[in-house]
Design an enzyme around this catalytic site. Sequence first.
Site, mmCIF file in Angstrom:
data_model
loop_
_atom_site.group_PDB
_atom_site.id
_atom_site.type_symbol
_atom_site.label_atom_id
_atom_site.label_comp_id
_atom_site.label_asym_id
_atom_site.label_seq_id
_atom_site.Cartn_x
_atom_site.Cartn_y
_atom_site.Cartn_z
ATOM 1 N N GLU A 51 25.447 58.880 -88.662
ATOM 2 C CA GLU A 51 24.453 57.463 -89.614
ATOM 3 C C GLU A 51 25.452 56.389 -90.041
ATOM 4 O O GLU A 51 24.966 55.884 -90.628
ATOM 5 C CB GLU A 51 22.969 58.160 -90.344
ATOM 6 C CG GLU A 51 22.287 58.755 -88.839
ATOM 7 C CD GLU A 51 21.173 59.556 -89.271
ATOM 8 O OE1 GLU A 51 20.993 59.000 -90.896
ATOM 9 O OE2 GLU A 51 20.205 60.688 -88.770
ATOM 10 N N GLU A 95 20.348 66.292 -81.452
ATOM 11 C CA GLU A 95 18.853 66.311 -81.826
ATOM 12 C C GLU A 95 17.410 66.191 -81.529
ATOM 13 O O GLU A 95 16.835 65.565 -81.723
ATOM 14 C CB GLU A 95 19.460 65.405 -83.545
ATOM 15 C CG GLU A 95 20.659 65.318 -84.271
ATOM 16 C CD GLU A 95 20.298 65.345 -85.212
ATOM 17 O OE1 GLU A 95 19.012 65.165 -86.360
ATOM 18 O OE2 GLU A 95 21.079 64.940 -86.183
#
Length: 387
Positions: A174, A279
């Site tokens: 991220e 994910e």
Amino acid sequence: MVSAHDDRRRATGAGRTLAALLAGATLLASCAGLRTAFGGTPALKDVFSDAFLVGAAISEAQLIRDDRGALKIVRQQYNSISPENVMKWEVMHPLPRTYDFRAADRYVTFGERHGMFIVGHTLVWHSQTPAWVFEDSAGKPLGRDSLLARMRDHIFTVVGRYRGRVGGWDVVNEALADDGTLRDSPWRRIIGDDYIALAFRYAHEADPDAELYYNDYSLEEPAKRAGAVRLLLSLHAQGVPITAVGMQEHNKMELPTSEQVDTTITILSGTGVHVAITELDVDVLPLALSSGGADVGMRASGSPRLNPWTKRLPVPVEHALADRYGDLFRVYWRHRDVIDRVTFWGVRDSDSWLNNWPVAGRTNYPLLFDRHGQPKPAFAAVVRVAR
Ligand code: GLA
């Protein structure tokens, strides 16, 4: 060590025959019980053995005391595992001179015992990283050289410990903001933009055979996707070793559309890296945040309107979820030449972080197995894609 690529190459004739048999058997499977002609539930790892690895994130609680049988499902269904939390900085390296590998060792041992492709997650992230990492002993912000030394020590210690055992690492998590610029994290503020390239170089030095990934959410958003492409091309131009980009895929029911996912896989893989779905889940509840995305730092307050299905999911929504999963897997299947792995973020609905994010204490239904560990219609829809 098993690499995702090698694992796929090892999908031998025998593997293919088994997959074909299972795929045929699933034709006979009823949606409700999903029993095959051989009397068992088909396994995703077999059904997709010619396409990609299929994995799930597992938790420390499950590894310590699996009293409700999540790991049994993992053993039956998946050939890869990801650590939901046990390899995050705050767990493995809570204090400057303290590493705690107990939970991570248990995780890696479980994966090895069952011959799985083991993912490491995550080395460099702004979240779930203690504040001391960025400060000196007097609590003052570290300088570039000291933070680089700390990052290098962490990567060498952790990746070095599991060298040859963990097949691939989410090296940087991220690093992009929603507008596609680099996120204003302490890593970037203190070290500079090159912290990303250096993290990959350190990880490669610590285990030259491990696959290395850049992992992020909302990559279907055009601005963020453009930022990811810039990042991947720049890493490539600098000769930074990177195997794949991880698309987290924390999805809603409507967004991103499967067309957006399809386009994004094409664009990202066009930069020369492989893609992993890292994910995956589908949030079925009413949206609580206007911003979308999957920023774990965001919170919203609850109300009964935001938690409508505390007993069970209404049948029409159950079917809409199955259609959603079917659509997503059709896209993954189409791109199986560049997709190495599809990993769910949890095993059963009761395990999912989405029961507590962004609103605490909701009842969500984002995965393929229900709260009793039974396969849902979404599971059947996913299996049907491989037929
Ligand atoms: C992000 C992280 C994961 C996890 C999820 C929420 O996607 O990459 O490690 O924390 O948020 O569970």
